[in-house]
Design a protein around this motif. Sequence first.
Motif, mmCIF file in Angstrom:
data_model
loop_
_atom_site.group_PDB
_atom_site.id
_atom_site.type_symbol
_atom_site.label_atom_id
_atom_site.label_comp_id
_atom_site.label_asym_id
_atom_site.label_seq_id
_atom_site.Cartn_x
_atom_site.Cartn_y
_atom_site.Cartn_z
ATOM 1 N N LEU A 81 34.512 41.179 45.854
ATOM 2 C CA LEU A 81 33.598 41.769 45.200
ATOM 3 C C LEU A 81 32.120 41.297 45.064
ATOM 4 O O LEU A 81 31.219 41.997 44.679
ATOM 5 N N ARG B 178 45.124 40.867 52.220
ATOM 6 C CA ARG B 178 43.990 41.555 51.170
ATOM 7 C C ARG B 178 44.797 42.138 50.025
ATOM 8 O O ARG B 178 45.672 42.839 50.269
ATOM 9 N N ALA C 10 43.507 43.380 45.962
ATOM 10 C CA ALA C 10 42.523 44.540 45.553
ATOM 11 C C ALA C 10 41.193 44.165 46.092
ATOM 12 O O ALA C 10 40.262 44.800 45.646
ATOM 13 N N SER D 237 39.353 41.904 44.733
ATOM 14 C CA SER D 237 38.687 41.512 43.500
ATOM 15 C C SER D 237 38.086 40.254 43.385
ATOM 16 O O SER D 237 37.425 39.641 42.263
ATOM 17 N N GLY E 147 37.545 35.215 49.995
ATOM 18 C CA GLY E 147 38.708 34.830 50.556
ATOM 19 C C GLY E 147 39.377 36.143 51.337
ATOM 20 O O GLY E 147 40.018 35.682 52.560
ATOM 21 N N ALA E 148 39.093 37.229 51.068
ATOM 22 C CA ALA E 148 39.810 38.460 51.754
ATOM 23 C C ALA E 148 38.498 38.892 52.885
ATOM 24 O O ALA E 148 38.866 39.988 53.276
ATOM 25 N N SER F 262 41.076 40.423 35.450
ATOM 26 C CA SER F 262 40.950 41.745 36.467
ATOM 27 C C SER F 262 42.203 42.261 36.469
ATOM 28 O O SER F 262 42.309 42.982 37.610
ATOM 29 N N ALA G 227 43.569 43.628 39.923
ATOM 30 C CA ALA G 227 44.004 42.553 40.897
ATOM 31 C C ALA G 227 45.659 42.687 41.128
ATOM 32 O O ALA G 227 46.289 42.948 40.328
ATOM 33 N N ALA H 60 47.775 33.879 45.334
ATOM 34 C CA ALA H 60 47.188 33.275 46.717
ATOM 35 C C ALA H 60 45.879 32.462 46.295
ATOM 36 O O ALA H 60 45.439 31.603 46.981
ATOM 37 N N GLY I 135 44.306 30.337 39.813
ATOM 38 C CA GLY I 135 43.404 30.249 38.726
ATOM 39 C C GLY I 135 44.016 30.495 37.578
ATOM 40 O O GLY I 135 45.342 30.286 37.369
ATOM 41 N N GLY J 295 46.236 32.241 51.684
ATOM 42 C CA GLY J 295 47.054 33.133 52.705
ATOM 43 C C GLY J 295 46.758 32.413 54.082
ATOM 44 O O GLY J 295 47.212 32.696 55.266
ATOM 45 N N GLY K 160 50.507 31.246 54.884
ATOM 46 C CA GLY K 160 51.596 32.260 54.835
ATOM 47 C C GLY K 160 51.218 33.611 54.073
ATOM 48 O O GLY K 160 50.249 33.508 53.082
ATOM 49 N N PRO L 69 34.609 41.945 31.607
ATOM 50 C CA PRO L 69 33.492 41.048 31.531
ATOM 51 C C PRO L 69 32.505 41.509 32.238
ATOM 52 O O PRO L 69 31.180 40.969 31.809
ATOM 53 N N ASN M 126 44.169 33.867 58.020
ATOM 54 C CA ASN M 126 43.028 33.826 57.289
ATOM 55 C C ASN M 126 42.048 32.529 57.749
ATOM 56 O O ASN M 126 41.596 31.716 56.785
HETATM 57 C C1 LIG Z 1 36.412 41.504 36.072
HETATM 58 C C2 LIG Z 1 36.873 40.587 36.887
HETATM 59 C C3 LIG Z 1 37.860 39.543 36.276
HETATM 60 C C4 LIG Z 1 38.275 38.477 36.756
HETATM 61 N N1 LIG Z 1 39.087 37.569 35.961
HETATM 62 C C5 LIG Z 1 39.921 36.456 36.587
HETATM 63 C C6 LIG Z 1 40.528 35.674 35.881
HETATM 64 O O1 LIG Z 1 40.704 35.783 34.721
HETATM 65 N N2 LIG Z 1 41.065 34.491 36.467
HETATM 66 C C7 LIG Z 1 41.134 34.345 37.712
HETATM 67 O O2 LIG Z 1 41.504 33.339 38.115
HETATM 68 N N3 LIG Z 1 40.242 35.256 38.510
HETATM 69 C C8 LIG Z 1 39.697 36.210 38.201
HETATM 70 N N4 LIG Z 1 38.853 37.305 38.787
HETATM 71 C C9 LIG Z 1 38.870 36.886 40.292
HETATM 72 C C10 LIG Z 1 40.014 37.816 40.854
HETATM 73 O O3 LIG Z 1 40.255 39.124 40.419
HETATM 74 C C11 LIG Z 1 41.396 37.210 41.142
HETATM 75 O O4 LIG Z 1 41.337 35.865 41.947
HETATM 76 C C12 LIG Z 1 42.319 38.139 41.447
HETATM 77 O O5 LIG Z 1 43.625 37.619 40.982
HETATM 78 C C13 LIG Z 1 42.335 38.344 43.025
HETATM 79 O O6 LIG Z 1 43.381 39.142 43.206
HETATM 80 P P1 LIG Z 1 43.107 40.415 44.217
HETATM 81 O O7 LIG Z 1 44.478 41.217 44.280
HETATM 82 O O8 LIG Z 1 42.059 41.071 44.183
HETATM 83 O O9 LIG Z 1 43.017 39.452 45.607
HETATM 84 P P2 LIG Z 1 42.096 39.581 46.901
HETATM 85 O O10 LIG Z 1 40.795 39.236 46.274
HETATM 86 O O11 LIG Z 1 42.095 40.554 47.640
HETATM 87 O O12 LIG Z 1 42.496 38.168 47.484
HETATM 88 C C14 LIG Z 1 42.234 37.001 47.016
HETATM 89 C C15 LIG Z 1 42.705 35.799 48.106
HETATM 90 O O13 LIG Z 1 44.245 35.938 48.186
HETATM 91 C C16 LIG Z 1 44.321 36.397 49.525
HETATM 92 N N5 LIG Z 1 45.524 37.017 49.477
HETATM 93 C C17 LIG Z 1 45.710 38.290 49.075
HETATM 94 N N6 LIG Z 1 46.946 38.910 49.136
HETATM 95 C C18 LIG Z 1 47.658 37.849 49.740
HETATM 96 C C19 LIG Z 1 48.894 37.969 50.155
HETATM 97 N N7 LIG Z 1 50.038 38.898 49.691
HETATM 98 N N8 LIG Z 1 49.463 36.709 50.709
HETATM 99 C C20 LIG Z 1 48.550 35.767 50.979
HETATM 100 N N9 LIG Z 1 47.380 35.733 50.707
HETATM 101 C C21 LIG Z 1 46.875 36.911 50.096
HETATM 102 C C22 LIG Z 1 43.159 36.643 50.133
HETATM 103 O O14 LIG Z 1 43.112 36.651 51.609
HETATM 104 C C23 LIG Z 1 41.975 35.870 49.356
HETATM 105 O O15 LIG Z 1 42.079 34.903 50.163
HETATM 106 C C24 LIG Z 1 38.511 38.236 38.138
HETATM 107 C C25 LIG Z 1 37.424 39.083 38.838
HETATM 108 C C26 LIG Z 1 36.892 40.133 38.465
HETATM 109 C C27 LIG Z 1 36.131 41.151 39.084
#
Ligand SMILES: Cc1cc2nc3c(=O)[nH]c(=O)nc-3n(C[C@H](O)[C@H](O)[C@H](O)COP(=O)(O)OP(=O)(O)OC[C@H]3O[C@@H](n4cnc5c(N)ncnc54)[C@H](O)[C@@H]3O)c2cc1C
Length: 474
Positions: A31, A75, A77, A79, A84-85, A140, A144, A151, A154, A198, A201, A313, A436
């Motif tokens: 993001l 990875r 989404a 987000s 991290g991703a 999100s 998300a 992973a 939060g 990640g 695992g 937000p 990772n």
């Molecule tokens: C509008 C908005 C609102 C948000 N609100 C919150 C909130 O309320 N609370 C919060 O904590 N965060 C929030 N976030 C941050 C983020 O969305 C969260 O951390 C989210 O859940 C990450 O999910 P993702 O699928 O996008 O993961 P990614 O961003 O793709 O990955 C996150 C991490 O997890 C690892 N990963 C992904 N999938 C796996 C898997 N299957 N196995 C092992 N590792 C993996 C990735 O390598 C990376 O290190 C927000 C972000 C946005 C843009």
Amino acid sequence: MNNDARKALQEVFGERVSFDYDEALLYSHDLATLPDQVNLLLRTIPEAVVLPESREEIARLVRIAKAHRIPIVPRGAGSGGYGGAVPVNGGIVLDLSYMREIIEIDKENLLAKVQPGVVWKELDRELNKTGLSLRVYPTSAPSATVGGWVAQGGWGVGSLAYGSVVDNIESIEYVDGKGEIISVDSRDEIELVAECEGITGIITEVTLKIKPYESVTPIVAQFPSAEAMESAIREVIPETQPYTINFATPEFVALKQEAMNHWEIDDKYTAMFAFEGEDETKVERTGNIVKKYLGEVLDEEVSEFEWNERFYPMRLKRLGPSVVPGEAIIPVERISEFLNAVEKDLRGYTIGIEGWVTGENSASVLAFFLDDERDFRFGMSFGKSMMILSLARKFGGKPYSTGLWLSHEAENYFGKDRLRKIMDYKKRSDPAGILNPGKILPAKIPKFPIIKMSTMMKLSSPFMKIGGKLAGKR
Ligand SMILES: Cc1cc2nc3c(=O)[nH]c(=O)nc-3n(C[C@H](O)[C@H](O)[C@H](O)COP(=O)(O)OP(=O)(O)OC[C@H]3O[C@@H](n4cnc5c(N)ncnc54)[C@H](O)[C@@H]3O)c2cc1C
């Protein structure tokens, strides 16, 4: 990546592996918008992107990567905003979005078993159809994935009542760095994978705790000062045990409404208290507490509108065109001191802050600085995030997450003992160090291998704060 590795990947994934540069480019960031200077230091563009469909394919991928010493970056989404991703040294990005099956909903034991690519909001929608719902979810949730939040770790909507995402995991299945498929259900073992981005695992299945569906009653109230808002929050928590509490600064309220071109509420300190079910007594008691602190409860329609806005937000990004986020966890009893310090110390910046109460005495605060990545000073804007963390520290705060950017904060985030356990497990479960790299545990900077990313970030923190200032106020 050599030809043998490419061939092996093609054998397993066929059309679901891509070596295309343009596609790889899409996977080179999350993001956060990265300053060009960072891209110059790291190899953020992967050499391959794969889309697995099963745990067995992931296990085969890990064995190929281990044999050829190629990093794997899971990875969801994308987000997250902590890098991290994002690859630090090329390698393979493992996009889990094809693994989005809801495997089982166990109504009796209130559990849902899902694949990692399932999107939170879609899961909640499915649960609602059978009279159930999620206990916690990130804001999100519309994009998300379950694997991504588990992973990353939060807090989110519902955390005040049900804890962090990790508190809501019953069991996890993952593929370790040796290509073995492992299932765990004890808290100690779950904590070696959940929140670990990640590095220990790749999560292939998660069983989540869920709850019976209940409607939510939101109450939005506005206050004359940060102190009044904080006092009301502190009294409402033990008195009425809300499901969730959100709060925002006057500037956040104003910016978001300006971005939507929808003016409904005054730009004041605003809190939203939400309750499970329709408990009139809780609503009345909350109203009385709000009044005691000279606040005003807004009408039901406005509260409903603001509740539905919880997923957005970042609407204020439209005014940017970029935003630089800064995030931290602070004690609830220091919310007003922190917000007043931001107002005083960062006067002149265009900055909106919202927060969520994550526990009896902890809250997450998320600051959005409006910025413009087309400006030549944007490279220094990253320092604005550090200004928020260092201000939060003055009031007992700590980092919200680690990822790539804050890997030097891993000990503050996890605590010494848990970090040591994670590092020990990492050594045993990923001996080739392919999972990772650079996240949580310090990475070497590929183009300057004698420097570690964490050292660079640590050393540069004070300069980044200056950088934030040099990047300018807007
Ligand atoms: C509008 C908005 C609102 C948000 N609100 C919150 C909130 O309320 N609370 C919060 O904590 N965060 C929030 N976030 C941050 C983020 O969305 C969260 O951390 C989210 O859940 C990450 O999910 P993702 O699928 O996008 O993961 P990614 O961003 O793709 O990955 C996150 C991490 O997890 C690892 N990963 C992904 N999938 C796996 C898997 N299957 N196995 C092992 N590792 C993996 C990735 O390598 C990376 O290190 C927000 C972000 C946005 C843009």
